[in-house]
Write a protein that holds these residues in place. Structure first.
Motif, short mmCIF file in Angstrom:
data_model
loop_
_atom_site.label_atom_id
_atom_site.label_comp_id
_atom_site.label_asym_id
_atom_site.label_seq_id
_atom_site.Cartn_x
_atom_site.Cartn_y
_atom_site.Cartn_z
N SER A 49 0.87 -1.17 0.00
CA SER A 49 0.00 0.00 0.00
C SER A 49 0.90 1.22 0.00
CB SER A 49 -0.91 0.02 1.24
OG SER A 49 -1.52 1.29 1.40
N ARG A 60 0.15 2.17 10.09
CA ARG A 60 -1.26 2.23 9.72
C ARG A 60 -1.37 2.63 8.26
NH1 ARG A 60 0.00 6.91 12.31
NH2 ARG A 60 -0.64 8.88 11.32
N ASP A 61 -2.44 2.15 7.62
CA ASP A 61 -2.78 2.64 6.29
C ASP A 61 -4.29 2.80 6.26
OD1 ASP A 61 -3.81 0.08 5.91
OD2 ASP A 61 -2.99 -0.13 3.90
N ASP A 62 -4.88 2.79 5.07
CA ASP A 62 -6.32 3.04 4.96
C ASP A 62 -7.16 1.92 5.56
OD1 ASP A 62 -5.76 5.39 3.64
OD2 ASP A 62 -5.95 4.50 1.64
N ARG A 63 -6.59 0.71 5.69
CA ARG A 63 -7.37 -0.44 6.15
C ARG A 63 -6.86 -1.04 7.46
NH1 ARG A 63 -8.33 -5.14 2.29
NH2 ARG A 63 -10.04 -5.45 3.76
N THR A 77 -0.02 4.04 1.22
CA THR A 77 -0.53 4.94 2.26
C THR A 77 -0.03 4.55 3.65
OG1 THR A 77 -2.58 3.64 2.48
CG2 THR A 77 -2.60 5.48 0.92
#
Length: 208
Positions: free
Chosen positions: A78, A94-97, A80
């Motif tokens: 990812s 952490r990322d979007d999910r 992000t």
């Protein structure tokens, strides 16, 4: 040694590249303050904590390692990911999910499953996010605990957390992976998390 995620195999060449990444260069002091970096698709190295993020060629996996804390971890790719590392906390990400953390605990007598059962007993007494369901798995002789609890996001009301430990000297490195979602967890995501915990996480670096 290979890593499996959702039915795909990561090439041995990529794993060996990670091994070289971990064993080359100068080990850095764990006395460094917490530092944060963002992964945007290219190799990242944080010199104060020794945290490295390296994507594979297929852009399916992100390989993390730390020369200060001596761990390695494979995460879903990812662009992000926000990654943090410091003296007391080897990793917070952490990322979007997903949210991911690695912390260090004293390694007392007993197996990894016994440690996780003790942790589960502590979680069961938590009033903030009580445990709704808990299941144990085993991957490559490593115990993995999956915990289902109430989340805080009304659109994703359930939290699915996978926990496992890897030994290093007299310590346990505790990995925690959390995904907020619906009441049921799809099979592909569960297999991916089990792969990460059972195959894609370790301390130091050994190639079988």
């Amino acid at each position: 040694m290979t890593f499996r995620s959702t039915g795909r195999l990561v090439s041995r060449g990529v794993v060996l590249a990670l091994a070289l990444l971990l064993t080359s260069g100068t080990a850095l002091s764990a006395q460094a303050k917490k530092r944060q970096v963002s992964f945007k698709g290219r190799h990242v190295f944080e010199p104060h904590t020794g945290l490295t993020a390296l994507p594979d060629e297929s852009q399916e996996h992100l390989f993390l390692s730390s020369t200060a804390h001596h761990f390695w971890l494979v995460l879903p790719y990812s662009e992000t990911w926000i990654l943090e590392s410091g003296k007391k906390t080897p990793l917070q990400a952490r990322d979007d999910r997903y949210t991911v953390s690695i912390r260090v605990e004293d390694r007392i007598k007993g197996s990894d499953e016994e440690f996780l059962r003790g942790l589960l007993a502590e979680l069961a007494e938590s009033r903030d996010r009580p445990v709704y369901d808990a299941t144990f798995f085993e991957v490559r002789k490593r115990a993995i605990l999956r915990v289902k609890s109430r989340g805080t996001d009304p659109e994703r009301p359930w939290s699915w957390t996978f926990l496992t430990v890897a030994p290093r000297k007299n310590l346990w490195y505790l990995l925690e992976l959390t995904l907020d979602g619906g009441e049921e967890l799809d099979r592909e995501t569960q297999e991916q998390f089990l792969d990460i915990c059972g195959i894609g996480f370790g301390t130091d670096f050994d190639v079988d």
